[in-house]
Design a protein around this motif. Structure first.
Motif, PDB file in Angstrom:
ATOM      1  N   VAL A  38      71.167  -0.482  36.532  1.00  0.00           N
ATOM      2  CA  VAL A  38      71.616  -1.823  36.930  1.00  0.00           C
ATOM      3  C   VAL A  38      72.085  -2.607  35.710  1.00  0.00           C
ATOM      4  O   VAL A  38      73.139  -3.264  35.725  1.00  0.00           O
ATOM      5  CB  VAL A  38      70.472  -2.569  37.659  1.00  0.00           C
ATOM      6  N   MET A  39      71.307  -2.555  34.621  1.00  0.00           N
ATOM      7  CA  MET A  39      71.668  -3.262  33.400  1.00  0.00           C
ATOM      8  C   MET A  39      73.007  -2.784  32.863  1.00  0.00           C
ATOM      9  O   MET A  39      73.820  -3.575  32.358  1.00  0.00           O
ATOM     10  CB  MET A  39      70.585  -3.060  32.341  1.00  0.00           C
ATOM     11  N   GLY A  40      73.269  -1.489  32.970  1.00  0.00           N
ATOM     12  CA  GLY A  40      74.530  -0.943  32.493  1.00  0.00           C
ATOM     13  C   GLY A  40      75.721  -1.501  33.240  1.00  0.00           C
ATOM     14  O   GLY A  40      76.738  -1.868  32.635  1.00  0.00           O
ATOM     15  N   THR A  85      74.405   0.057  26.060  1.00  0.00           N
ATOM     16  CA  THR A  85      74.356  -1.245  26.734  1.00  0.00           C
ATOM     17  C   THR A  85      73.797  -2.320  25.810  1.00  0.00           C
ATOM     18  O   THR A  85      74.392  -3.392  25.639  1.00  0.00           O
ATOM     19  CB  THR A  85      73.487  -1.154  28.000  1.00  0.00           C
ATOM     20  N   GLY A  86      72.642  -2.041  25.221  1.00  0.00           N
ATOM     21  CA  GLY A  86      71.964  -3.057  24.423  1.00  0.00           C
ATOM     22  C   GLY A  86      72.708  -3.450  23.173  1.00  0.00           C
ATOM     23  O   GLY A  86      72.743  -4.634  22.792  1.00  0.00           O
ATOM     24  N   THR A  87      73.309  -2.467  22.484  1.00  0.00           N
ATOM     25  CA  THR A  87      74.001  -2.771  21.231  1.00  0.00           C
ATOM     26  C   THR A  87      75.414  -3.281  21.457  1.00  0.00           C
ATOM     27  O   THR A  87      75.963  -3.975  20.590  1.00  0.00           O
ATOM     28  CB  THR A  87      74.060  -1.518  20.331  1.00  0.00           C
ATOM     29  N   GLY A  88      76.011  -2.945  22.593  1.00  0.00           N
ATOM     30  CA  GLY A  88      77.401  -3.343  22.836  1.00  0.00           C
ATOM     31  C   GLY A  88      77.568  -4.637  23.588  1.00  0.00           C
ATOM     32  O   GLY A  88      78.626  -5.279  23.504  1.00  0.00           O
ATOM     33  N   ALA A  89      76.545  -5.091  24.306  1.00  0.00           N
ATOM     34  CA  ALA A  89      76.701  -6.248  25.191  1.00  0.00           C
ATOM     35  C   ALA A  89      76.223  -7.553  24.576  1.00  0.00           C
ATOM     36  O   ALA A  89      76.569  -8.624  25.075  1.00  0.00           O
ATOM     37  CB  ALA A  89      75.962  -5.997  26.501  1.00  0.00           C
ATOM     38  N   ILE A  90      75.402  -7.497  23.514  1.00  0.00           N
ATOM     39  CA  ILE A  90      74.898  -8.729  22.899  1.00  0.00           C
ATOM     40  C   ILE A  90      75.094  -8.657  21.389  1.00  0.00           C
ATOM     41  O   ILE A  90      75.146  -7.552  20.822  1.00  0.00           O
ATOM     42  CB  ILE A  90      73.412  -8.964  23.228  1.00  0.00           C
TER      43      ILE A  90
END
Length: 540
Positions: free
Chosen positions: A249-251, A325-330
């Motif tokens: 979902v987060m992705g 997701t974590g490194t690319g979105a924030i």
């Protein structure tokens, strides 16, 4: 890593004798009128004269013999007795799907705990590490586990591999190192569980509430292990699905916010190599743990390689995409990338509901890792007791078929070690695990040399030279990990190794003096007093 397939057909005529078949195979034995014994495995027929049969049966109290086998037969040993005596059924066997998720939890459990790799080295090295490290380490370890685990499908696992190649002393050292390493590893999961919850429940950050939570969690999860491996396996399936879903979902939520240039951020001069390597190593090892459950697996010679293949894919994807997701979105804040940071990322991307879901997933993931690791550790002790390496009390099973004494010992070790910090636990566990893996590599290569024709239901398609070369990169990696160990970790680890060296002769002395009761299962081939010769394992 798919295992070879093919039907086994009976051969020969005359009187048919259904022998007791060890877990290594199920074969048809036939006896001709002139007393010749014929064994068929695939297209290979092996014959023994009546005189040879009598000679081999002479010194075995239960009249059991191991028959020679060719390279392409589908099993390792054939046991023949006067009357059928099937292996005791200690409960339902584990099938492919539960085994995949048991391996998933023994190795990974999801991306919880990988955050330190970004904090230590930045996004680029973290992402590259979780793509390259499996090639250097995870794939060779999984392949070796598939070959050796199907060659010796019993609960001793890697202890039996090392014992058969290097002797019982080193087999015991392997068992001690891997058990204490596993218990140290299992002590991590209550720590990680509480680290993910303490942001929502600050009282769990320390003091009496934290101690009580660790004890309560250990008791509940230990009871699940007591109830049976089949229950643990299907519980792992349910927990695994629940743990993976929030990151899916987060992705999807993160797609509009992804900035690919953030993935390329690297500062090679500002890398904590010790933390980086230990985080990668801890999150991508323990593929061999499933070998100690091989005796509880349904049709292990096919199920084990297949489960390892699928679990490897699941683990790598389960790490890589959440990191993307974590490194690319924030925006990057390396100092924030520590244990539990994925829950904060979830709140930033999806809101408080997604944060709670990730925290709940982390909690159940740690539950899954705990029960899977404890299963492996406790069945290892049971397998060692069945081999006579530990007192008979460790071979005691509960009414659910689980290793009662092994579970209690493993749970006690977890409670004693759970007060250590995350980084201290990872470093100490990695050191002991590295030493144990070096023994496994040596055993793997040595068995290729001294027993090249003993059949392997799954065999890595390389020769002896290829087997040596395959072990070189992970061995070099082990040396690097050991070199980065702190003095404190080195001292603690060497003390732990010294205990094993002292314990083995003490245990043998207590056996000689009959202070403790020992026994070796008659259902297992005798590897301690055996010799390999042209693919044949003769009981001495």
């Amino acid at each position: 890593m798919a295992p070879p397939t093919g039907e086994k057909t009976a051969a020969g005529s005359g009187t048919e004798v259904n022998g007791s078949i060890d877990t290594f195979m199920a074969e048809r034995v036939s006896v001709d009128g002139d007393g010749t014994v014929k064994v068929s495995a695939g297209d290979n027929k092996i014959q023994s004269s009546e005189n040879t049969q009598d000679q081999r049966l002479r010194d075995t109290g239960n009249r059991q013999v191991s028959i020679a086998m060719s390279e392409n037969s589908g099993a390792d040993y054939i046991a023949i007795k006067d009357t059928p005596s099937p292996r005791l059924n200690h409960g339902k066997k584990v099938s492919v799907l539960p085994l995949i998720f048991l391996i998933f939890y023994e190795v990974s459990g999801g991306p919880f705990g990988v955050e330190d790799s970004v904090g230590a080295a930045g996004p680029l090295l973290a992402l590259a590490g979780f793509l390259l490290f499996p090639i250097i380490w995870s794939i060779p370890e999984a392949l070796i586990t598939a070959e050796m685990g199907t060659m010796f499908p019993e609960n001793g696992g890697y202890v039996v591999w090392v014992s058969s190649a290097l002797g019982p002393f080193w087999g015991f050292q392997q068992g001690w190192m891997k058990w204490i390493s596993g218990v140290i590893d299992n002590a991590l999961y209550p720590v990680l569980f509480l680290d993910y919850l303490k942001s929502g429940i600050p009282a769990l950050g320390g003091g009496l509430p934290r101690i009580a939570a660790v004890l309560a969690l250990t008791i509940v999860l230990t009871y699940m292990n007591y109830r049976g491996l089949t229950i643990v396996g299907w519980l792992a399936v349910l927990l695994g699905i629940f743990s993976i879903l929030p990151f899916v979902v987060m992705g999807f939520i993160s797609i509009p916010k992804l900035r690919p240039k953030r993935w390329l951020v690297a500062d090679i001069h500002n890398v904590d190599w010790n933390l980086y390597l230990n985080t990668l190593f801890w999150n991508l090892n323990y593929w061999d743990s499933v070998s100690t459950l091989a005796g509880e697996v349904k049709n292990p010679k096919k199920t084990l390689p297949k489960a390892l293949s699928y679990a490897l894919i699941l683990v790598v994807l389960g790490y890589f995409f959440p990191l993307l997701t974590g490194t690319g979105a924030i925006p990057l804040d390396r100092d924030s990338w520590t244990d539990g940071y994925f829950s904060d990322i979830a709140k930033i991307l999806g809101g408080i509901w997604l944060r709670w879901w990730v925290q709940a997933a982390a909690a159940v993931s740690n539950m899954g890792m705990f029960v899977a690791e404890m299963s492996s550790d406790s069945f290892q002790l049971l397998g060692m007791a069945e081999r006579g390496m530990l007192p008979q009390v460790f071979a005691k099973r509960s009414r659910y078929g689980t290793p009662l004494t092994g579970i209690l010992f493993s749970a006690s070790g977890v409670v004693l070690l759970s007060w250590l910090s995350f980084q201290e636990i990872v470093a100490a566990e990695n050191f002991l695990y590295c030493v144990g893996m070096m023994l496994e590599f040596i055993a793997f290569v040595r068995l290729r040399i001294i027993a090249p024709n003993v059949p392997r239901p799954y065999k890595i398609p390389v020769g002896t030279v290829g087997a040596v070369l395959m072990c070189v990169p992970p061995t070099l990696l082990i040396c690097v990990v050991l070199a980065f160990s702190s003095v404190k970790v080195l001292i603690v680890s060497l003390v732990a190794l010294s205990f094993g060296i002292i314990m083995q002769p003490c245990i043998k002395h207590s056996e000689k003096k009959k202070w403790l009761k020992f026994s070796t299962s008659s259902e297992l081939p005798d590897i301690h007093a055996a010799r390999f010769e042209d693919g044949t394992l003769f009981a001495s």
